[in-house]
Design an enzyme around this catalytic site. Sequence first.
Site, mmCIF file in Angstrom:
data_model
loop_
_atom_site.group_PDB
_atom_site.id
_atom_site.type_symbol
_atom_site.label_atom_id
_atom_site.label_comp_id
_atom_site.label_asym_id
_atom_site.label_seq_id
_atom_site.Cartn_x
_atom_site.Cartn_y
_atom_site.Cartn_z
ATOM 1 N N GLU A 1 5.929 46.287 -6.816
ATOM 2 C CA GLU A 1 4.745 46.822 -5.942
ATOM 3 C C GLU A 1 5.191 47.616 -4.513
ATOM 4 O O GLU A 1 5.175 47.041 -3.667
ATOM 5 C CB GLU A 1 3.880 45.464 -5.531
ATOM 6 N N GLU B 1 1.311 43.259 -14.689
ATOM 7 C CA GLU B 1 0.741 42.008 -14.234
ATOM 8 C C GLU B 1 -0.888 41.825 -14.350
ATOM 9 O O GLU B 1 -1.476 42.963 -13.929
ATOM 10 C CB GLU B 1 1.032 41.820 -12.690
#
Length: 383
Positions: free
Chosen positions: A167, A287
């Site tokens: 991320e 995810e």
Amino acid sequence: MKYLSFVVFLAIVIAQNHTDLGGVEAASSDGFVGRKGVQFILNGKPFYANGFNAYWLTYEATDPTARFKITYAFQNATSHAEAKRLGLKMIITFVNNYSDFGGRKQYVDWAKTSGQNVSSDDDFYTNPLVKQYYKNHVMTMVNRLNTITKVAYKDEPTIMGWELINEPQCRADPSGKTLMAWIEEMAPYVKSVDSNHLLSTGLEGFYGDSSPQRKATLNPDAANVLGTDFIANHNIDAIDFASIHSYPDLWFPNLDEKSRLDFLRKWLEAHIEDAQNVLRKPLIIGEFGKPTNTPGYTQDQRDTVFKATYDTVYESAQKGGAATGAWFWHLISDGMDNFKDSLAIVLSDNSSTVNIISEDSRKLSLLFRKERLKSRNQKLKFK
């Protein structure tokens, strides 16, 4: 996952256990996963696989008294009596062991020990010493020997690929130029020291200025200051596949359940379309999940999120599209309460969600099996 901030390098590992997963081999032992156009390829055939996140693997591996948890988790995913039929073949784990889960902070702290006046947000992507520490760590990891096979990670076919960072975000430069420059430097570097494995970014999938319409209609407002750009950040030669995350409950806490589900489908479909038509690269849903602490949460809501995600991926894969798999956040096994959170999945619970994971992952795996059987029959035909 958001609270993890940055973790330097993400390993996407094909399970080394070759136990029958509903009649589908977990992976070929003699070939690396590659890509051809928008598809992953293994031994010349399209490769599809659902999987799971298990970020805690490397943390537990450093404690000899806790390593049994890793074995137990793998048994749950590949050979446990109640999970044997699962088509899960992919495991995502982090390859550093930094106690605060903060990958950026790790390199910044190393630089501080050398007397550098650096901070995480401002200097991680720009300070030459911090960047060198990152490169040194990458070099260490790709040359590390697998303690079981005695093969260096860079030569290990049971590793599918790497992600640069978990991320990535750069709030210090919302324009996206700083993060883009960092990716343009680090992606070719990683490929220069490991040419065998695929590489992606680790992005959550937020759009930037290269896609103004997508940015305006799909990004949560808070994402517009993160300095990321799904299209631009993946649209360089050294990046082999695109990756996104999906957490409507966390991004839109004030929306009702139907609106969040509508967003989920639009989010996935837009990225699949852009991966196929703009980037022309495979896409992984790296995810996703449904937190149990969402106000009004029900098991049926979690099931619906999992089903919608898997169905969207399968619809694309069945047509030879860019979507190649979805990997839920996150798997734990019995006795791991210290890692349990609102998104944790325990396969041995045999919940309705676990049944959906089983059915849909097996269905996706059968696409891979179908291609293998087709190839085998063609070979027999011409003998």
